[in-house]
Design a protein around this motif. Structure first.
Motif, mmCIF file in Angstrom:
data_model
loop_
_atom_site.group_PDB
_atom_site.id
_atom_site.type_symbol
_atom_site.label_atom_id
_atom_site.label_comp_id
_atom_site.label_asym_id
_atom_site.label_seq_id
_atom_site.Cartn_x
_atom_site.Cartn_y
_atom_site.Cartn_z
ATOM 1 N N HIS A 1 0.829 -1.204 0.000
ATOM 2 C CA HIS A 1 0.000 0.000 0.000
ATOM 3 C C HIS A 1 0.863 1.253 0.000
ATOM 4 C CE1 HIS A 1 -3.671 -2.329 0.716
ATOM 5 N NE2 HIS A 1 -2.923 -3.080 1.501
ATOM 6 N N ASP B 1 -0.385 4.001 1.360
ATOM 7 C CA ASP B 1 -0.862 4.774 2.514
ATOM 8 C C ASP B 1 -1.140 3.810 3.660
ATOM 9 O OD1 ASP B 1 -1.644 6.918 4.035
ATOM 10 O OD2 ASP B 1 -2.898 7.801 2.481
ATOM 11 N N THR C 1 -5.286 -0.456 6.882
ATOM 12 C CA THR C 1 -6.435 -0.337 7.797
ATOM 13 C C THR C 1 -7.110 -1.666 8.106
ATOM 14 O OG1 THR C 1 -7.865 0.105 5.892
ATOM 15 C CG2 THR C 1 -6.933 2.009 7.037
ATOM 16 N N THR D 1 -6.002 2.983 3.190
ATOM 17 C CA THR D 1 -6.642 4.245 2.830
ATOM 18 C C THR D 1 -6.279 4.685 1.419
ATOM 19 O OG1 THR D 1 -4.811 5.428 3.889
ATOM 20 C CG2 THR D 1 -6.767 5.046 5.220
ATOM 21 N N ASP D 2 -5.418 3.902 0.743
ATOM 22 C CA ASP D 2 -5.106 4.180 -0.660
ATOM 23 C C ASP D 2 -6.167 3.613 -1.605
ATOM 24 O OD1 ASP D 2 -4.635 1.507 -0.355
ATOM 25 O OD2 ASP D 2 -2.593 1.521 -1.155
ATOM 26 N N GLU D 3 -7.301 3.138 -1.038
ATOM 27 C CA GLU D 3 -8.472 2.675 -1.796
ATOM 28 C C GLU D 3 -8.215 1.352 -2.522
ATOM 29 O OE1 GLU D 3 -9.645 5.838 -4.384
ATOM 30 O OE2 GLU D 3 -9.348 7.368 -2.829
ATOM 31 N N ALA E 1 -11.676 5.468 0.992
ATOM 32 C CA ALA E 1 -10.731 4.615 1.709
ATOM 33 C C ALA E 1 -11.421 3.338 2.185
ATOM 34 C CB ALA E 1 -10.157 5.367 2.901
ATOM 35 N N THR F 1 -11.602 0.495 5.103
ATOM 36 C CA THR F 1 -11.371 0.596 6.545
ATOM 37 C C THR F 1 -11.141 -0.745 7.233
ATOM 38 O OG1 THR F 1 -13.762 0.585 6.907
ATOM 39 C CG2 THR F 1 -12.682 2.738 6.730
ATOM 40 N N THR G 1 -15.923 0.248 3.958
ATOM 41 C CA THR G 1 -15.438 1.511 3.406
ATOM 42 C C THR G 1 -15.760 2.671 4.340
ATOM 43 O OG1 THR G 1 -17.478 2.012 2.199
ATOM 44 C CG2 THR G 1 -15.855 0.610 1.098
#
Length: 502
Positions: free
Chosen positions: A304, A306, A309, A325-327, A350, A352, A367
């Motif tokens: 990732h 970011d 999560t 959180t980088d989707e 993002a 979660t 999400t």
């Protein structure tokens, strides 16, 4: 009482007694008298020197000579005593000053030694982190390069993660074979209650049986995650705000290992069900695989760009699912550290949380915009969406029966979904200020534990709570059932691990 010589009427220096008359004499005088007369001087009977008996008496102080009793002599005696006392006092002062100097020197040496030890300990920790970070690169060329979060650790330029390795037909076949075995085992178990499962009445009587407040640093309080070893539930792993994961044996009450390496808090921990391996994740963008036996990081997965999560281990025990959180969600190999697949959520928000289905062929993600998405792992496609929550999804848990999915969000509710009908059939609405941080079904799927503002246990199908505990003094961040629900473990931002049992 002083002894008096029978001849000179003075206190004898060497007193002896005559066995003939029983009188005390000075040995010097009585020996001289016997040598001259051969008799006792008192009664005249025959007496020999060998017959004399020595007497042990305390020494007596002889009176001073008459010349020493004059006033000048007394003054001189007092002066001599005073001079002796002063000389002795001066010597003692010198010895005290020397002892003070030696003690001061020893204290300075101790302080300097402590500083050196602290510096060396810090350097050793930094070097270990650097070695753990660089080791996977030497072993597996496909491992991604360091990200921004790792620059501070090893001092190398940050670059983007490498490309994914791809899911080979062999991996897909392995996933399918494992899912087939697990499905067959579930059908064999049917709807029977596992032997030894704790009853709801027993859970109702649970109480706090242990509390452990010293697993993580007190300067950065807070435990954020917990997991138990499936084969040996005496082993507990916790993730803390102090950037460490701690492996703890609840039976011996001993810390087994402290896993150091993340540069930010540890927000998810997983204990491998059959091996002494722990998987952790952190907002520092990394997922780390640890060998508990030597407390060393064996792999670092950088999937990732970011914060990570969500984290979930596949039923094979070889792969891990992560969200960030980088989707994106990523599917990675924990043995090699390779990222096998990385897919964008496509919603522009993002992710979660993440959780594998017990069979491992599908998984769920949550999400930030309150959606729950079901994914097909082999096809890497979104196959179903559940909507109904009104806040960011905070926790997801699949039941072992394979049919139920429990989800929680920031709307203070827990929703139960039927995967066969793809709909929500039960909503547990909690108090308006309640924060749900974690959900956990027991291994039989009979009970559901909720962690948040307190710890609660619900009986599935009836969905009524049978246990509520407010023993933690801060938000409860994680909860797990022991084998056959014989105990319950929870962690909290109050930095404690609590165990509940009958």
């Amino acid at each position: 009482m002083a002894l008096i010589c029978g001849i000179c009427n003075e206190v004898p220096e060497h007193p002896v007694v005559s066995p003939v008359s029983g009188i005390v004499f000075e040995r010097r005088l009585i020996e001289k008298y016997i040598n001259e007369n051969g008799k006792d001087p008192i009664n005249g009977k025959d007496l020999d020197v060998e017959q004399l008996i020595d007497i042990k008496a305390p020494p007596t102080a002889k009176p001073k000579a008459p010349s020493a009793t004059s006033v000048p002599a007394l003054l001189k005696s007092l002066q001599d005593e005073w001079d002796a006392v002063m000389l002795n006092s001066f010597t003692l002062r010198q010895q005290l000053q020397t002892a003070r100097q030696e003690l001061s020197h020893a204290l300075y040496q101790h302080d300097a030694g402590c500083r050196v030890i602290a510096r060396l300990t810090k350097e050793v920790g930094s070097l270990r982190e650097a070695v753990a970070t660089l080791k996977p690169h030497a072993q597996v060329p496909a491992v991604p390069q360091p990200t921004v979060a790792d620059v501070a650790e090893v001092g190398v330029p940050a670059v983007a993660p490498t490309e994914t390795a791809g899911m080979t037909p062999e991996i897909i076949a392995k996933l399918q074979d494992r899912a087939t075995v697990l499905t067959q085992e579930r059908k064999k178990r049917g709807k029977t209650v596992p032997e030894g499962l704790i009853s709801a009445e027993t859970i109702r009587d649970f109480r706090t049986i242990a509390s452990h407040p010293s697993l993580h640093s007190a300067s950065i309080p807070g435990i954020l995650a917990i997991d138990l070893h499936a084969a040996d539930t005496s082993k507990v792993v916790t993730g803390g705000a102090d950037k460490n994961a701690t492996v703890f044996n609840k039976d011996t009450e001993q810390v087994v290992a402290i896993l150091k390496g993340h540069s930010k808090k540890v927000n998810h921990v997983i204990y491998h069900p059959s091996e002494d391996i722990v998987v952790t994740s952190s907002p520092d963008t990394t997922v780390r695989v640890w060998n508990v036996s030597n407390s060393q990081c064996s792999q670092i997965i950088r999937a990732h760009a970011d914060a990570v999560t969500g984290l979930s281990l596949h039923a094979t025990g070889d792969y891990v699912l992560s969200t960030g959180t980088d989707e994106h969600w990523a599917f990675s190999d924990i043995r090699t550290g390779r990222v096998l697949s990385k897919v964008s959520d496509g919603g522009g928000v993002a992710l979660t949380v993440a959780q594998f289905h017990p069979d491992g062929l599908i998984f769920a993600t949550g999400t930030a915009d309150a959606q729950i998405k079901i994914w097909d792992l082999k096809e890497q496609t979104n196959v179903a969406n559940f909507t109904g929550h009104m806040g960011q999804v905070s926790a997801i848990s699949f039941s072992e029966n394979g049919y139920y999915l429990a989800t929680a969000a920031d709307d203070a509710s827990v929703k139960i979904w039927d995967l066969r009908k793809l709909k929500n059939f039960k909503t547990i609405q909690l108090e308006g200020s309640y924060e749900v941080k974690d959900l956990c079904f027991d291994q039989s799927g009979t009970y559901l534990a909720v962690a948040g503002s307190d710890v609660r246990v619900y009986v599935c199908k009836l969905w009524n709570d049978v246990f509520v505990s407010n023993d933690h003094t801060a938000t409860v961040t994680g909860v797990r059932f022991g084998h056959n629900a014989k105990f319950l473990a929870s962690v909290s931002m109050d930095r404690t691990l609590k165990l509940y049992g009958p």
